[in-house]
Design a protein around this motif. Structure first.
Motif, PDB file in Angstrom:
ATOM      1  N   UNK A  18      50.696  51.814  36.907  1.00 45.36           N
ATOM      2  CA  UNK A  18      49.558  50.973  36.513  1.00 45.36           C
ATOM      3  C   UNK A  18      48.275  51.321  37.261  1.00 45.36           C
ATOM      4  N   UNK A  19      48.297  51.485  38.591  1.00 40.03           N
ATOM      5  CA  UNK A  19      47.047  51.823  39.286  1.00 40.03           C
ATOM      6  C   UNK A  19      46.456  53.168  38.879  1.00 40.03           C
ATOM      7  N   UNK A  20      47.319  54.146  38.605  1.00 39.46           N
ATOM      8  CA  UNK A  20      46.810  55.459  38.197  1.00 39.46           C
ATOM      9  C   UNK A  20      46.101  55.361  36.854  1.00 39.46           C
ATOM     10  N   UNK A  21      46.679  54.603  35.929  1.00 37.64           N
ATOM     11  CA  UNK A  21      46.031  54.420  34.636  1.00 37.64           C
ATOM     12  C   UNK A  21      44.726  53.639  34.788  1.00 37.64           C
ATOM     13  N   UNK A  22      44.729  52.644  35.693  1.00 47.92           N
ATOM     14  CA  UNK A  22      43.525  51.848  35.905  1.00 47.92           C
ATOM     15  C   UNK A  22      42.413  52.657  36.563  1.00 47.92           C
ATOM     16  N   UNK A  23      42.780  53.677  37.323  1.00 53.84           N
ATOM     17  CA  UNK A  23      41.787  54.509  38.012  1.00 53.84           C
ATOM     18  C   UNK A  23      41.024  55.399  37.042  1.00 53.84           C
ATOM     19  N   UNK A  24      41.555  55.589  35.854  1.00 48.81           N
ATOM     20  CA  UNK A  24      40.871  56.374  34.827  1.00 48.81           C
ATOM     21  C   UNK A  24      39.811  55.488  34.172  1.00 48.81           C
ATOM     22  N   UNK A  25      38.543  55.864  34.309  1.00 51.37           N
ATOM     23  CA  UNK A  25      37.444  55.034  33.822  1.00 51.37           C
ATOM     24  C   UNK A  25      37.483  54.835  32.308  1.00 51.37           C
ATOM     25  N   UNK A  26      38.202  55.701  31.605  1.00 50.39           N
ATOM     26  CA  UNK A  26      38.269  55.560  30.150  1.00 50.39           C
ATOM     27  C   UNK A  26      39.302  54.514  29.715  1.00 50.39           C
ATOM     28  N   UNK A  27      40.058  53.978  30.693  1.00 54.15           N
ATOM     29  CA  UNK A  27      41.085  52.982  30.387  1.00 54.15           C
ATOM     30  C   UNK A  27      40.649  51.589  30.810  1.00 54.15           C
ATOM     31  N   UNK A  28      41.113  50.599  30.073  1.00 56.24           N
ATOM     32  CA  UNK A  28      41.023  49.195  30.474  1.00 56.24           C
ATOM     33  C   UNK A  28      42.448  48.693  30.607  1.00 56.24           C
ATOM     34  N   UNK A  29      42.816  48.271  31.805  1.00 58.96           N
ATOM     35  CA  UNK A  29      44.212  47.949  32.078  1.00 58.96           C
ATOM     36  C   UNK A  29      44.339  46.497  32.520  1.00 58.96           C
ATOM     37  N   UNK A  30      45.182  45.759  31.808  1.00 61.90           N
ATOM     38  CA  UNK A  30      45.475  44.372  32.119  1.00 61.90           C
ATOM     39  C   UNK A  30      46.983  44.221  32.340  1.00 61.90           C
ATOM     40  N   UNK A  31      47.367  43.122  32.977  1.00 62.56           N
ATOM     41  CA  UNK A  31      48.786  42.844  33.174  1.00 62.56           C
ATOM     42  C   UNK A  31      49.052  41.365  32.996  1.00 62.56           C
ATOM     43  N   UNK A  32      50.103  41.050  32.264  1.00 60.78           N
ATOM     44  CA  UNK A  32      50.578  39.674  32.119  1.00 60.78           C
ATOM     45  C   UNK A  32      51.735  39.462  33.086  1.00 60.78           C
ATOM     46  N   UNK A  33      51.692  38.378  33.854  1.00 57.87           N
ATOM     47  CA  UNK A  33      52.753  38.101  34.811  1.00 57.87           C
ATOM     48  C   UNK A  33      52.924  36.596  34.976  1.00 57.87           C
ATOM     49  N   UNK A  34      54.112  36.196  35.393  1.00 55.69           N
ATOM     50  CA  UNK A  34      54.376  34.785  35.659  1.00 55.69           C
ATOM     51  C   UNK A  34      54.172  34.436  37.129  1.00 55.69           C
ATOM     52  N   UNK A  35      53.711  35.361  37.925  1.00 58.58           N
ATOM     53  CA  UNK A  35      53.449  35.066  39.334  1.00 58.58           C
ATOM     54  C   UNK A  35      52.291  34.076  39.455  1.00 58.58           C
ATOM     55  N   UNK A  36      52.558  32.967  40.147  1.00 60.03           N
ATOM     56  CA  UNK A  36      51.554  31.904  40.239  1.00 60.03           C
ATOM     57  C   UNK A  36      50.379  32.286  41.127  1.00 60.03           C
ATOM     58  N   UNK A  37      50.647  33.029  42.177  1.00 62.63           N
ATOM     59  CA  UNK A  37      49.604  33.340  43.158  1.00 62.63           C
ATOM     60  C   UNK A  37      49.131  34.786  43.066  1.00 62.63           C
ATOM     61  N   UNK A  38      49.236  35.364  41.899  1.00 62.55           N
ATOM     62  CA  UNK A  38      48.792  36.751  41.733  1.00 62.55           C
ATOM     63  C   UNK A  38      47.283  36.849  41.885  1.00 62.55           C
ATOM     64  N   UNK A  39      46.794  37.948  42.456  1.00 66.85           N
ATOM     65  CA  UNK A  39      45.332  38.121  42.573  1.00 66.85           C
ATOM     66  C   UNK A  39      44.713  38.349  41.202  1.00 66.85           C
ATOM     67  N   UNK A  40      43.421  38.114  41.108  1.00 66.40           N
ATOM     68  CA  UNK A  40      42.717  38.328  39.837  1.00 66.40           C
ATOM     69  C   UNK A  40      42.702  39.802  39.461  1.00 66.40           C
ATOM     70  N   UNK A  41      42.623  40.666  40.477  1.00 66.61           N
ATOM     71  CA  UNK A  41      42.633  42.114  40.260  1.00 66.61           C
ATOM     72  C   UNK A  41      43.519  42.739  41.315  1.00 66.61           C
ATOM     73  N   UNK A  42      44.374  43.660  40.904  1.00 67.47           N
ATOM     74  CA  UNK A  42      45.256  44.390  41.822  1.00 67.47           C
ATOM     75  C   UNK A  42      45.131  45.874  41.533  1.00 67.47           C
ATOM     76  N   UNK A  43      44.608  46.630  42.490  1.00 65.57           N
ATOM     77  CA  UNK A  43      44.467  48.083  42.342  1.00 65.57           C
ATOM     78  C   UNK A  43      43.835  48.478  41.012  1.00 65.57           C
ATOM     79  N   UNK A  44      42.795  47.749  40.641  1.00 64.03           N
ATOM     80  CA  UNK A  44      42.071  48.055  39.413  1.00 64.03           C
ATOM     81  C   UNK A  44      42.635  47.419  38.167  1.00 64.03           C
ATOM     82  N   UNK A  45      43.784  46.758  38.270  1.00 62.16           N
ATOM     83  CA  UNK A  45      44.419  46.115  37.117  1.00 62.16           C
ATOM     84  C   UNK A  45      44.054  44.635  37.097  1.00 62.16           C
ATOM     85  N   UNK A  46      43.490  44.167  36.005  1.00 63.32           N
ATOM     86  CA  UNK A  46      43.170  42.756  35.863  1.00 63.32           C
ATOM     87  C   UNK A  46      44.458  41.979  35.586  1.00 63.32           C
ATOM     88  N   UNK A  47      44.707  40.950  36.395  1.00 67.20           N
ATOM     89  CA  UNK A  47      45.963  40.205  36.298  1.00 67.20           C
ATOM     90  C   UNK A  47      45.736  38.893  35.549  1.00 67.20           C
TER      91      UNK A  47
END
Length: 435
Positions: A18-47
């Motif tokens: 996920x971080x490698x794909x997010x590091x590519x400026x041509x990509x927009x990377x999001x993640x769906x998770x059930x973690x309650x305390x997940x950060x808004x952004x993790x290594x370029x991935x919007x959570x």
């Protein structure tokens, strides 16, 4: 490219991808998770965090107790996906671990998105983990029917998925043949640069004891200490091992819960059950050389492997642990169970030693023999590391193949298996076929 990752405990198996794909400026990377305390952004991935709207039914048929939570989670993920769609997000690719059901209904939200899933394991009432250990029989007709229904989630995902990725050939082989042509075998990857032999390593146990490579250290690692990973077999071998090796220290890593199998009928932890079974067979001086470390931080886990003279890894025919390959990368001399998942990485007397899972005395003998043979340990450890670097290296082997797999979802081309282990190493691998 717009990419959506779906994992209950993101990043999970997608920690590197996920971080490698997010590091590519041509990509927009999001993640769906059930973690309650997940950060808004993790290594370029919007959570995007979400929660289920309800719990499981008290009166659900026991055979469906595994299926209903997956539908509940799938609905929750679908509701979150609808909100993303209303906000204007439409992924080209969805990459999901389907094990908890979250990706069941996402194609209803985005029918044109390509869905790639992580093919971890397909359950079987015979021939794999179920019924493997006669000490814990699971062959009643009720249990067999329940195991068959555990695959409801797998079976519902198969027509939805455009492709799948599986970490080992044996795990891929557990899936029905009609689905295997969509599976690319690419391991999650091991950081072999980080996890490498270190002759100068030392480790403090917190009780004032400091161990170095001059000490005789035996290691055993699992997420939880349970029968699925051979904890009971290892504990039963310790009286013989510690009697023959008066200077050996045994370091066990793992929690008191269960990850895969059932809890004990008494509610007591498996750790305590099998320790209590054998402790009266050893003098107090031997018991003091058994060190239960619990679950330790990763920065302490690597030195533990580097410290090991002999590493023991046992498992039912089930998902292969990362820790086995990490031990290989660290150059450990390994004694492993002769079960299907191991035969893919451990070649007997080449990259380690294989022993019958249930042979307690044979396990003890192999461990003691290796402790007596420094040249053999060196040979096996060096070979294990070469094998890990050649087939499971994160940066040079697995991650490039994972990226190719992601792009193949869009281009609809088949990815060659990254871990193209020679046929010789798979001679003894049992491929499960649905009957």
């Amino acid at each position: 490219m717009k990419i959506l990752f779906v994992h209950q405990n993101f990043p999970g198996q997608f920690t590197h991808l996920a971080p490698v794909l997010a590091a590519d400026a041509s990509n927009e990377v999001l993640a769906l998770t059930m973690q309650k305390n997940a950060p808004a952004v993790w290594n370029g991935v919007k959570i995007i965090s979400y929660q289920v709207a309800r719990g499981t039914s008290k009166e659900i048929h026991p055979w469906l107790a595994d299926a209903e939570p997956k539908v509940i989670r799938g609905e929750a993920a679908m509701r979150a996906a609808l909100q993303l769609r209303e906000a204007g997000f439409s992924p080209d690719v969805i990459i999901a671990h389907p094990g908890w059901g979250e990706s069941l209904f996402l194609k209803e939200v985005w029918p044109d998105a390509k869905l790639g899933i992580y093919g971890e394991f397909f359950y079987h009432p015979k021939g794999a983990d179920v019924g493997f250990d006669p000490e814990f029989p699971t062959d009643s007709i009720d249990q067999i029917c329940k195991v068959q229904l555990k695959n409801i989630n797998n079976l519902l995902h198969m027509p939805l998925a455009d492709a799948a990725i599986s970490p080992t050939h044996w795990q891929a082989s557990t899936f029905p043949s009609s689905f295997r042509e969509r599976i690319s075998v690419i391991h999650d990857g091991i950081n072999t640069d980080l996890i490498a032999p270190n002759p100068a390593v030392s480790m403090s146990l917190g009780n004032g004891m400091v161990l170095t490579r001059d000490d005789e250290v035996i290691t055993f690692v699992n997420r939880n200490l349970e029968p699925y990973r051979g904890y009971h077999i290892f504990m039963r071998a310790l009286p013989q091992i510690l009697a023959e090796r008066p200077n050996a220290h045994v370091l066990l890593v793992g929690g008191d819960d269960v990850s895969y199998g059932a809890k004990s009928a008494t509610g007591q932890s498996w750790k305590d059950i099998f320790y209590n079974e054998v402790k009266h067979l050893m003098p107090e001086t031997a018991l003091k050389r058994i060190h239960f470390l619990g679950n330790i931080p990763y920065q302490h886990f690597i030195p533990l492997l580097q410290l090991s003279r002999v590493h023991v890894y046992l498992t039912y025919p089930f998902v292969l642990s990362w820790s086995l390959l990490e031990a290989m990368s660290a150059g450990c001399a390994i004694v492993a169970s002769d079960t299907q998942p191991l035969r893919e990485a451990i070649r007997h007397d080449e990259t380690g030693r294989l022993v019958n899972f249930f042979d307690v005395s044979g396990l003890a003998k192999e461990v003691c023999d290796l402790l007596d043979q420094p040249d053999t340990r060196q040979r096996l450890g060096a070979s294990a590391r070469r094998f890990a670097c050649e087939f499971y290296d994160l940066q040079r082997v697995c991650l490039p193949a994972q990226l190719e797999w992601v792009h193949s979802l869009v281009t609809e081309t088949k990815v060659n298996n990254a871990v193209d282990i020679s046929a010789q190493s798979l001679v003894n691998t049992v491929v499960i076929e649905l009957k």
